[in-house]
Design a protein around this motif. Structure first.
Motif, PDB file in Angstrom:
ATOM      1  N   VAL A  43       0.606   4.297  -2.709  1.00 24.89           N
ATOM      2  CA  VAL A  43       0.361   5.708  -2.404  1.00 24.89           C
ATOM      3  C   VAL A  43       1.409   6.588  -3.079  1.00 24.89           C
ATOM      4  O   VAL A  43       1.093   7.632  -3.668  1.00 24.89           O
ATOM      5  N   PHE A  52       0.821  -1.207   0.000  1.00 24.53           N
ATOM      6  CA  PHE A  52       0.000   0.000   0.000  1.00 24.53           C
ATOM      7  C   PHE A  52       0.858   1.260   0.000  1.00 24.53           C
ATOM      8  O   PHE A  52       0.496   2.271  -0.598  1.00 24.53           O
ATOM      9  N   GLY A  53       2.012   1.229   0.690  1.00 25.96           N
ATOM     10  CA  GLY A  53       2.879   2.407   0.704  1.00 25.96           C
ATOM     11  C   GLY A  53       3.400   2.749  -0.680  1.00 25.96           C
ATOM     12  O   GLY A  53       3.419   3.921  -1.080  1.00 25.96           O
ATOM     13  N   SER A  55       9.835   3.202   0.263  1.00 29.15           N
ATOM     14  CA  SER A  55       8.559   2.735   0.792  1.00 29.15           C
ATOM     15  C   SER A  55       8.468   1.214   0.770  1.00 29.15           C
ATOM     16  O   SER A  55       7.915   0.597   1.681  1.00 29.15           O
ATOM     17  N   ALA A 105       0.751   6.640  -6.830  1.00 29.16           N
ATOM     18  CA  ALA A 105      -0.496   7.359  -7.135  1.00 29.16           C
ATOM     19  C   ALA A 105      -0.295   8.863  -7.032  1.00 29.16           C
ATOM     20  O   ALA A 105      -0.749   9.630  -7.897  1.00 29.16           O
ATOM     21  N   VAL A 106       0.412   9.307  -5.999  1.00 27.26           N
ATOM     22  CA  VAL A 106       0.666  10.742  -5.845  1.00 27.26           C
ATOM     23  C   VAL A 106       1.537  11.260  -6.988  1.00 27.26           C
ATOM     24  O   VAL A 106       1.262  12.321  -7.567  1.00 27.26           O
TER      25      VAL A 106
END
Length: 270
Positions: A186, A182-183, A233, A189-190
Motif C-alpha cells: 500500500v 500488504f502494508g 510498515s 502503491a500510494v
C-alpha cells in the motif's frame, strides 16, 4: 525569385542555432533539425569520422547495427556484474538470539528485505536508464533530450501496467495469490501514484517546461521518505495490534522447530 531564395538560404544558414548543427541540446528534433546521420550532425559516439556521413547507407547501417549490439552487450555485462554484487551484499546474514525466550541462535539477514528492494536492487535494475538520462542531460547542457526522460517514464509505465498484467495472467486457473507484505504494498502503491502526479505538477504547473532546483531537491527528498515509511510498515509500526507481523513471519522462516534447519543448514544451539 532566385535572388530571394539565395537570401533566404543565407539567413537560415547564419541564424541556425547551435543545436541545429549537432553541437547543442538536440541533434534529432523536428524536421528542420540536422539528424545525426546527415552531414553536419553529431551524436555522442558516432560518426567517428566526418567522412562517414557521405558513405552509402548500405555500408553504414550494418556497421552501426554491429556497434549498437556491441554496446548493448557491454551494458548487459556491466549491469549483470552490478546486480550480482548487490545480491552478494544483501545476502549477508548474522546470528542473533531468538526472541521466543529459548535462548538459541537463529540466522537473520543484515539487510531488511524491503529496504534492499527499494534501494540497492532498484538501483541495480534501473542503472542503465539512469546513466543514459544523466549522460544525455550533461551532453545537452541540462536541456531535456528525446531519450532520457522518455526512457525513465516509459520504464515506469511498463512496470506499472505490463508487469502487473503479466503477474496476474501467470497465475494458473483455479489458483490464487495473496500479497504477503500488504502494508508495504500500500505504501509503495500510494507513493508510485504520487510520483506520477508530482511529475505532472513540476513539469506543467509550478514551472512549465523547466525543472527548478527546489523541485529537484524536493523530488530527491521524497525517496528516503518512501524508504523510511516502507521500512516502518515492514516492521509493523502501522499495525493496530502493535506486533510486527512481517518480522514475525521472517523469524518463522528462519526457524524450524522440528529439526533446527535454517535455509538448508543446521543452526547452532546456545
Amino acid at each position: 525569385q532566385v535572388q530571394a531564395l539565395r537570401v533566404k538560404r543565407a539567413l537560415q544558414t547564419t541564424s541556425a542555432p547551435q543545436w541545429a548543427k549537432g553541437k547543442g541540446p538536440s541533434c534529432m528534433g523536428g524536421s528542420d533539425d540536422v539528424r545525426i546521420c546527415d552531414p553536419g550532425g553529431h551524436g555522442t559516439f558516432f560518426p567517428l569520422l566526418e567522412s562517414e556521413q557521405h558513405w552509402s547507407g548500405l555500408i553504414r547501417a550494418p556497421l552501426y547495427v554491429m556497434a549498437m549490439l556491441y554496446l548493448f552487450l557491454g551494458v548487459n555485462i556491466i549491469a549483470d556484474k552490478f546486480v550480482a554484487a548487490i545480491e552478494a551484499i544483501t545476502s549477508h546474514k548474522r546470528r542473533v538470539r531468538a526472541s521466543d525466550g529459548t535462548g538459541r541462535l537463529v540466522t537473520v539477514q543484515i539487510w531488511n528485505d524491503t529496504v534492499a528492494n527499494l534501494t540497492l536492487m532498484a538501483l541495480g535494475s534501473s542503472a542503465p536508464e539512469i546513466l543514459l538520462s544523466i549522460v544525455e542531460i550533461l551532453r545537452n547542457g541540462f536541456h531535456s533530450g528525446e531519450l532520457g526522460p522518455s526512457t525513465i517514464v516509459g520504464s515506469a509505465a511498463f512496470n506499472l501496467f505490463v508487469i502487473i498484467a503479466v503477474c496476474i495472467m501467470a497465475i494458473p486457473n483455479g489458483e490464487s495469490r495473496s500479497i504477503q507484505e500488504f502494508g508495504v504494498f500500500v505504501v509503495t502503491a500510494v507513493w508510485s501514484l504520487f510520483a506520477y502526479f508530482w511529475l505532472v505538477v513540476i513539469v506543467s504547473v509550478t514551472s512549465p517546461d523547466v525543472i527548478e532546483i527546489w523541485e529537484g531537491v524536493l523530488t530527491v527528498a521524497f525517496f528516503p521518505a518512501l524508504v523510511y515509511m516502507s521500512y516502518l510498515s515492514d516492521i509493523g509500526y502501522f499495525s493496530k495490534g502493535g506486533r510486527p507481523p512481517a518480522a514475525a513471519a521472517r523469524e518463522a522462516r528462519f526457524r524450524d522447530s522440528r529439526d533446527g534447519d535454517v535455509y538448508g543448514g543446521r543452526e547452532d544451539w546456545a
